[in-house]
Design a protein around this motif. Structure first.
Motif, mmCIF file in Angstrom:
data_model
loop_
_atom_site.group_PDB
_atom_site.id
_atom_site.type_symbol
_atom_site.label_atom_id
_atom_site.label_comp_id
_atom_site.label_asym_id
_atom_site.label_seq_id
_atom_site.Cartn_x
_atom_site.Cartn_y
_atom_site.Cartn_z
ATOM 1 N N SER A 34 38.942 -40.841 16.083
ATOM 2 C CA SER A 34 40.251 -40.590 16.701
ATOM 3 C C SER A 34 41.169 -41.804 16.667
ATOM 4 C CB SER A 34 40.047 -40.164 18.160
ATOM 5 O OG SER A 34 39.520 -41.233 18.935
ATOM 6 N N GLU A 99 45.558 -37.425 15.853
ATOM 7 C CA GLU A 99 44.478 -37.009 16.744
ATOM 8 C C GLU A 99 44.666 -37.627 18.123
ATOM 9 O OE1 GLU A 99 42.353 -35.073 18.009
ATOM 10 O OE2 GLU A 99 40.655 -35.207 16.605
ATOM 11 N N ARG A 100 44.208 -36.932 19.133
ATOM 12 C CA ARG A 100 44.149 -37.507 20.476
ATOM 13 C C ARG A 100 43.181 -38.689 20.432
ATOM 14 N NH1 ARG A 100 41.653 -34.365 25.758
ATOM 15 N NH2 ARG A 100 42.379 -35.865 27.338
ATOM 16 N N ASN A 101 43.577 -39.802 20.997
ATOM 17 C CA ASN A 101 42.711 -40.978 20.960
ATOM 18 C C ASN A 101 41.646 -40.871 22.058
ATOM 19 O OD1 ASN A 101 41.627 -43.693 21.142
ATOM 20 N ND2 ASN A 101 43.357 -44.307 19.866
ATOM 21 N N ASP A 120 39.492 -33.228 31.849
ATOM 22 C CA ASP A 120 40.825 -32.677 31.583
ATOM 23 C C ASP A 120 41.144 -31.533 32.538
ATOM 24 O OD1 ASP A 120 41.088 -34.370 29.375
ATOM 25 O OD2 ASP A 120 40.752 -32.783 27.886
ATOM 26 N N ARG A 127 42.487 -40.923 32.438
ATOM 27 C CA ARG A 127 42.292 -41.831 31.311
ATOM 28 C C ARG A 127 40.851 -42.342 31.283
ATOM 29 N NH1 ARG A 127 46.441 -44.482 28.918
ATOM 30 N NH2 ARG A 127 44.781 -44.735 27.407
ATOM 31 N N GLU A 132 43.264 -40.821 25.714
ATOM 32 C CA GLU A 132 44.691 -40.511 25.838
ATOM 33 C C GLU A 132 44.878 -39.320 26.770
ATOM 34 O OE1 GLU A 132 48.472 -39.586 22.832
ATOM 35 O OE2 GLU A 132 46.430 -39.640 22.043
ATOM 36 N N LEU A 134 46.278 -36.010 28.650
ATOM 37 C CA LEU A 134 46.841 -34.745 28.155
ATOM 38 C C LEU A 134 48.357 -34.778 28.151
ATOM 39 C CD1 LEU A 134 44.658 -32.094 30.057
ATOM 40 C CD2 LEU A 134 44.406 -32.848 27.686
ATOM 41 N N VAL A 137 49.714 -36.618 25.136
ATOM 42 C CA VAL A 137 49.546 -35.843 23.900
ATOM 43 C C VAL A 137 50.600 -34.736 23.851
ATOM 44 C CG1 VAL A 137 47.997 -34.410 22.533
ATOM 45 C CG2 VAL A 137 47.075 -36.343 23.824
ATOM 46 N N ASP A 164 42.411 -30.929 19.266
ATOM 47 C CA ASP A 164 42.857 -31.146 20.646
ATOM 48 C C ASP A 164 44.381 -31.190 20.764
ATOM 49 O OD1 ASP A 164 40.378 -31.165 22.031
ATOM 50 O OD2 ASP A 164 41.011 -32.880 23.232
ATOM 51 N N PRO A 165 45.085 -31.982 19.955
ATOM 52 C CA PRO A 165 46.546 -32.014 20.087
ATOM 53 C C PRO A 165 47.198 -30.645 19.920
ATOM 54 C CG PRO A 165 45.819 -33.879 18.802
ATOM 55 C CD PRO A 165 44.613 -33.007 19.005
ATOM 56 N N ILE A 168 46.509 -28.510 23.024
ATOM 57 C CA ILE A 168 47.339 -29.008 24.122
ATOM 58 C C ILE A 168 48.783 -28.559 23.926
ATOM 59 C CG2 ILE A 168 48.228 -31.123 25.192
ATOM 60 C CD1 ILE A 168 45.415 -32.389 24.382
#
Length: 197
Positions: A34, A99-101, A120, A127, A132, A134, A137, A164-165, A168
Motif C-alpha cells: 500500500s 491504494e489506502r495506505n 473502521d 489511525r 490512512e 477512512l 481516503v 478499499d478506496p 470507501i
C-alpha cells in the motif's frame, strides 16, 4: 463482474466506471502493498491478472470510455494500459486514486485487513497502525470525481483504483456512513462499477 450504483441526483455531468485493478502479484502472494515506495515500481499484475484483463477488454460490456485515469501503482497502471489500448486512449495518472495506505502493516500478510476493517466499523477517523483514515481516503477519492464534474461533461471516465478506496468512495457516494464501507459487496479484481447516467 459488474455492479451499478444509481446516481444520487440528476446532476451528474459524466458517467464514471470505477474499476479495481486486475489480480496482482500482491494478491497472489497474500501481502499488503500500500505504500508508494513499493507499489509504484513493483507488485504489478499476476499472470492471472493479465489473463483477466485480456478477457475483459475482448468482451467489453460497459459504455466505451472516453478517458482512462489511474493510480500510479504498477498494478493499476498496467490495468489501465490494457483498457486504454483497446479504445485508442492515452491513460493519465492521478495519485489521489492510490491504494489506502496501511501504515505499519505494509508488507505483512493480507490476513491483517479484517482487524483494520473492524476498527473502521467503529471510527472513520481512526489511525491505528498508522493506517490512512477512512475520511481521508473518501475526501481524496471524491475530489477526483468533483474535479472531473467541473471540467468536462458528457464523458465516460474510467477510474482505475484499488479495493478499499473504491469501496470507501461508493459508500460516500451512497451517502452512507464511511464506517459501513465493508458492508458493500466486495469489489473483485478487474470488476467495474458504473456510476452516473
Amino acid at each position: 463482474m459488474s455492479n451499478t450504483l444509481q446516481p444520487l441526483s440528476d446532476h451528474w455531468r459524466n458517467r464514471y466506471l470505477l474499476m479495481r485493478h486486475g489480480h496482482s502479484q500482491a494478491n497472489q502472494q497474500g501481502v499488503i502493498v500500500s505504500s508508494p515506495e513499493r507499489g509504484i515500481e513493483s507488485f504489478g499484475l499476476s499472470e492471472h491478472g493479465e489473463q483477466q484483463l485480456a478477457q475483459l477488454v475482448a468482451d467489453w460490456q460497459w459504455p466505451v470510455p472516453t478517458r482512462v485515469v489511474h493510480s500510479d501503482f504498477l498494478r493499476t497502471r498496467q490495468t489501465a494500459a490494457h483498457v486504454a489500448a483497446r479504445f485508442g486512449l492515452v491513460p493519465s495518472v492521478d495519485t489521489r486514486l492510490r491504494e489506502r495506505n496501511f501504515g505499519e502493516l505494509e508488507g505483512q500478510g493480507d490476513d491483517h485487513y479484517p482487524s483494520v476493517w473492524a476498527l473502521d466499523a467503529e471510527d472513520a477517523e481512526h489511525r491505528h497502525y498508522q493506517v490512512e483514515a477512512l475520511s481521508g481516503v473518501a475526501s481524496r477519492m471524491q475530489a477526483v470525481i468533483a474535479e472531473w464534474e467541473q471540467q468536462v461533461s458528457g464523458e465516460t471516465i474510467l477510474l482505475v483504483s484499488h479495493g478499499d478506496p473504491l469501496q470507501i468512495l461508493l459508500t460516500a457516494l451512497a451517502n452512507k456512513p464511511l464506517t459501513q464501507h465493508r458492508e458493500q459487496p466486495a469489489l473483485l479484481p478487474a470488476s467495474i462499477t458504473q456510476v452516473g447516467d
